[in-house]
Design an enzyme around this catalytic site. Structure first.
Site, mmCIF file in Angstrom:
data_model
loop_
_atom_site.group_PDB
_atom_site.id
_atom_site.type_symbol
_atom_site.label_atom_id
_atom_site.label_comp_id
_atom_site.label_asym_id
_atom_site.label_seq_id
_atom_site.Cartn_x
_atom_site.Cartn_y
_atom_site.Cartn_z
ATOM 1 C CG ASP A 234 -21.147 4.711 191.359
ATOM 2 O OD1 ASP A 234 -20.275 3.821 191.392
ATOM 3 O OD2 ASP A 234 -20.889 5.886 191.020
HETATM 4 C C1 BGC Z 1 -17.475 5.167 190.326
HETATM 5 C C2 BGC Z 1 -18.017 4.382 189.150
HETATM 6 C C3 BGC Z 1 -17.225 3.122 188.985
HETATM 7 C C4 BGC Z 1 -17.313 2.331 190.283
HETATM 8 C C5 BGC Z 1 -16.569 1.022 190.224
HETATM 9 C C6 BGC Z 1 -17.354 4.337 191.591
HETATM 10 O O1 BGC Z 1 -16.607 5.010 192.550
HETATM 11 O O2 BGC Z 1 -18.307 6.289 190.569
HETATM 12 O O3 BGC Z 1 -17.988 5.139 187.976
HETATM 13 O O4 BGC Z 1 -17.711 2.397 187.888
HETATM 14 O O5 BGC Z 1 -16.745 3.098 191.321
HETATM 15 O O6 BGC Z 1 -15.202 1.222 190.257
#
Ligand code: BGC
Length: 745
Positions: A234
């Protein structure tokens, strides 16, 4: 699409250690590092999950900066309520195409975390409180998306069930609960749809960050489930880049301006990280360059809008209907609530889409009715005079034959990044509903929200309630389709609506404290909790009405093996409209011993479309997992021999039919030791029957009597041997222990 594949080992062999390390973290927010000399192109990613948030120049992970216009499909909270994996497949396919049209190779979705508490700010991005439903929809989404050539990213692995302290909190959760509740959606998607990537979660599990957890990323994900894709982090979930690679993480996102590259190189040079691990991850990242599209992909935004509308309409849940819906076109209708004019149709944070268009109910309704009077009732930002707004709404309602009130949560009430502290609607909206319902001949409430909202304090005042969750850009039109009867509602709750937050399973253990959140309810998540504990709810998981009526008959369950069965049932549409019914099959294993079991577990389901007056026969398989629990001693799934209640549920509480089947199950011979209890020795399927013949002792014979065993059953065998003294030989005991392991006897 161009680039090396995993088998292109020659391309990789010429890379320096530094070049290889550079492939293991992003070049920027959305892309990977290319190495043109080696024919390795950059891979582009984008959120996900219910629309493309394509930022083609720079960008951010939180949805602050602009993104390309794209279709906002219904978020997972709605699709979950459709109970329709085929729809999820179509949405996945459409998202794949939109992604490819922007040059995106990997779309960051679906989100399949379990809704542990209704307060989780990101529940709108997840399908359900039930792992079978979440997994089936996730499989559909990934298959649809990957059929286009785009790759999916199943997230957030694992036990990421809250936003509070999400980048640090440790989910304290036992292995059985992980295996039975928090893993199965991921497991099923990996095994059945082989997603291109899995995104690891921010949080820790039992103290270990998901990005650094070799048990999670290697043993479970790859060795047990056979995952062949890349594990990506993530955004910002990596703390020790080299440790993460060693643990099985392949790609850190976004890049860290060279810091991670330097740390990985240094770790290899210091002998702290095996270069073979780097090579393995490099191959997996390079394999992602095989995703994407050759040439330009065109998108038919009108067709996608129509799909968004059909999906939304199939997801709306008719919670209550006292002879009110659908409305007749010629009725005088008061439409109340700002959400009717300014629809709330998506959640906040990284999934926030710049929708190509959006349809408000108020506009869509004019196509169905010429007699609509609108009153805002409240403002979205809380400004304005509540009394004035309410007064105007009451006046409109008193002139109407029916009032349709749009209530719900504003964007700032729930979002990625924080959790809610209450499930109630704002007090001003509750007052509005009650005031309008007091004067309108009939009152319908339509709800817009991402996480569950409570219905107490006003439920009994109104005649009908439609749960509209967050329905994407065509939501307003879809609600109009259902309100005016163009579409027969067929959604079913994917999450229980409780009476009180105090009744919910994680209450008292959510969102944790001082960096830890204890999953104290263990496997009793969602309806499992309410059904097992006999706690009343407002509407159970699986609930949803139709404008038609359905009768089920001929429910039979045939045992097809030691641990499998086939369910058959006929569904008849006894109403006057075509409609859909969801066959829900639950298993109740709570009477079986060994471990605590839930009184209800959804083990199979199918949404069937039945024409008015018609009937459809449904056959569903219950596989071994439908009866199994995770045994922590054996590290495996076990089906306890015995009787299982198989229930045809209208929802998780209402039983349409039930039967009991006997399963042979697993003959488990647990190894006996001197620490095993007397009871375990007497009950052992190999040793038990020969125990008294092998050890000829009157004392032991006396101990074997039921009353004595009740008292002495928990004594460790060593203590029994001590008591027996000379009447037992060590050789006999050793022989019996060997027999328990399947040796000799
Ligand atoms: C989120 C993810 C997301 C990623 C990219 C993170 O803050 O938890 O679900 O895909 O950001 O934007």
């Amino acid at each position: 699409m161009s680039g090396a594949t995993e088998s292109d080992t020659s391309a990789l062999a010429v890379l320096t250690l530094e070049q290889k390390a550079s492939l293991l973290s992003g070049r920027d927010t959305w892309t990977t590092q290319p190495i043109e000399d080696a024919g390795i192109r950059s891979v582009r990613m984008s959120d996900g999950p219910n629309g493309l948030r394509a930022q083609l120049n720079g960008g951010d992970a939180l949805g602050f900066q602009p993104s390309e216009p794209s279709t906002c499909f219904p978020p997972a909270v709605a699709v979950g309520s459709s109970w329709d994996p085929e729809l999820a497949t179509k949405v996945g396919e459409a998202l794949g195409r939109e992604g490819l049209s922007f040059g995106i190779d990997v779309v960051l979705g679906p989100g399949v975390n379990i809704k542990r508490s209704p307060l989780c700010g990101r529940n709108f991005e997840y399908y359900s409180e039930d792992p079978l439903l979440a997994g089936a929809l996730g499989v559909g989404y990934v298959r649809g998306m990957q059929s286009t050539g785009a790759g999916a990213s199943v997230k957030h692995f694992a036990a990421n069930n809250q936003e509070t302290d999400r980048m640090r909190v440790s989910s304290e959760v036992d292995e059985r609960t992980l295996r039975e509740i928090y893993f199965p959606a991921f497991e099923r998607i990996v095994k059945e749809a082989q997603p291109a990537t899995v995104m690891c979660a921010y949080n820790r599990i039992n103290g270990v960050y998901s990005s650094e957890n070799p048990w999670l990323l290697k043993d479970v994900l790859r060795t047990e489930w056979g995952f062949e894709g890349a594990v990506i982090s993530d955004w910002g979930a990596v703390h020790r880049p080299a440790g993460a690679v060693a643990a099985g993480l392949d790609l850190e996102m976004p890049g860290t301006r060279g810091r991670s590259i330097r740390e990985i190189v240094a770790a290899v040079e210091a002998g702290d990280l095996d270069e073979a691990e780097v090579d393995r991850s490099v191959a997996r990242v390079v394999k992602l360059t095989g995703l994407g599209a050759e040439g330009k992909v065109a998108v038919d935004f009108d067709a996608h809008h129509a799909l968004a509308r059909a999906t939304a309409a199939a997801s709306i849940v008719l919670l209550k209907n006292e002879a009110t819906l659908p409305l007749e076109a010629q009725m005088r209708i008061a439409v109340v609530g700002e959400f009717a004019r300014t629809p709330r149709f998506q959640g906040g944070g990284s999934s926030h889409v710049n929708a190509v268009r959006s349809e408000a109910f108020l506009d869509a309704a004019t196509a169905h009715s010429a007699s609509i009077e609108f009153a805002a009732g409240f403002t979205l930002d809380g400004r304005g005079d509540d009394l004035d707004l309410r007064g105007a709404a009451v006046a409109a309602a008193s002139r109407s034959e029916v009032a349709v009130i749009f209530a719900g949560l504003a964007e700032s009430d729930e979002s990625e990044g924080y959790d809610r502290t209450t499930i109630e609607l704002p007090a001003s909206q509750i007052a509005l509903i009650r005031a309008v319902a007091a004067v309108a001949p009939k009152t319908v409430v339509v709800l817009s929200h991402g996480g569950v909202v409570g219905l107490e304090g006003w439920h009994d005042d109104v005649d009908a309630i439609l749960d509209g969750f967050l329905l994407g850009q065509a939501g307003g039109a879809a609600i109009a389709d259902v309100v005016f009867g163009v579409v027969n509602p067929s959604g079913r709750l994917a999450e229980t609506i409780p009476l009180r937050i105090e009744d919910t399973p994680a209450f008292g253990n959510f969102p944790g404290e001082q960096g830890h959140v204890v999953y104290g309810e263990r496997t009793l998540v969602g309806y499992r909790w309410y059904a097992t504990r006999g706690i009343p709810v407002r509407y159970p998981f699986g609930h949803g009405l139709s404008y038609s009526t359905f009768r089920t008959s001929g429910f039979t369950v045939t045992v097809t093996g030691d641990d499998t069965a086939t369910v058959r049932v006929t569904v008849e549409n006894t109403g006057t409209r075509d409609g859909a019914h969801v066959v829900q099959v639950y298993v109740d294993a709570s009477a079986l011993g060994t471990v605590q079991r839930s009184a209800r577990e959804l083990r199979a389901f199918r949404k069937v479309h039945v024409p008015a007056g018609g009937a459809v026969e449904v056959e569903l398989e219950l596989d071994r997992r439908g009866f199994a629990y995770w045994d922590v001693d054996l590290h495996d799934w076990v089906v306890t021999p015995g009787s299982y209640r198989v229930i045809l549920g209208r929802d998780a509480f209402a039983v349409d039919a039930e039967t009991t089947i006997d399963l042979v199950g697993d003959r488990i011979n647990r190894e006996l030791t001197m620490g095993s209890t007397a009871q375990e020795w007497f009950e052992h399927s190999v040793v038990g029957p020969v125990l008294l013949d092998t050890i000829q002792s009157d004392l032991l014979r006396a101990m074997a009597q039921p009353e004595a065993l009740r008292m002495l059953g928990s004594l460790p065998w060593q203590k029994i041997v001590n008591l027996l003294g000379d009447s037992v030989s060590r050789d006999d005991v050793d022989t019996l222990m060997a027999a328990s392991r399947g040796e000799g006897c």
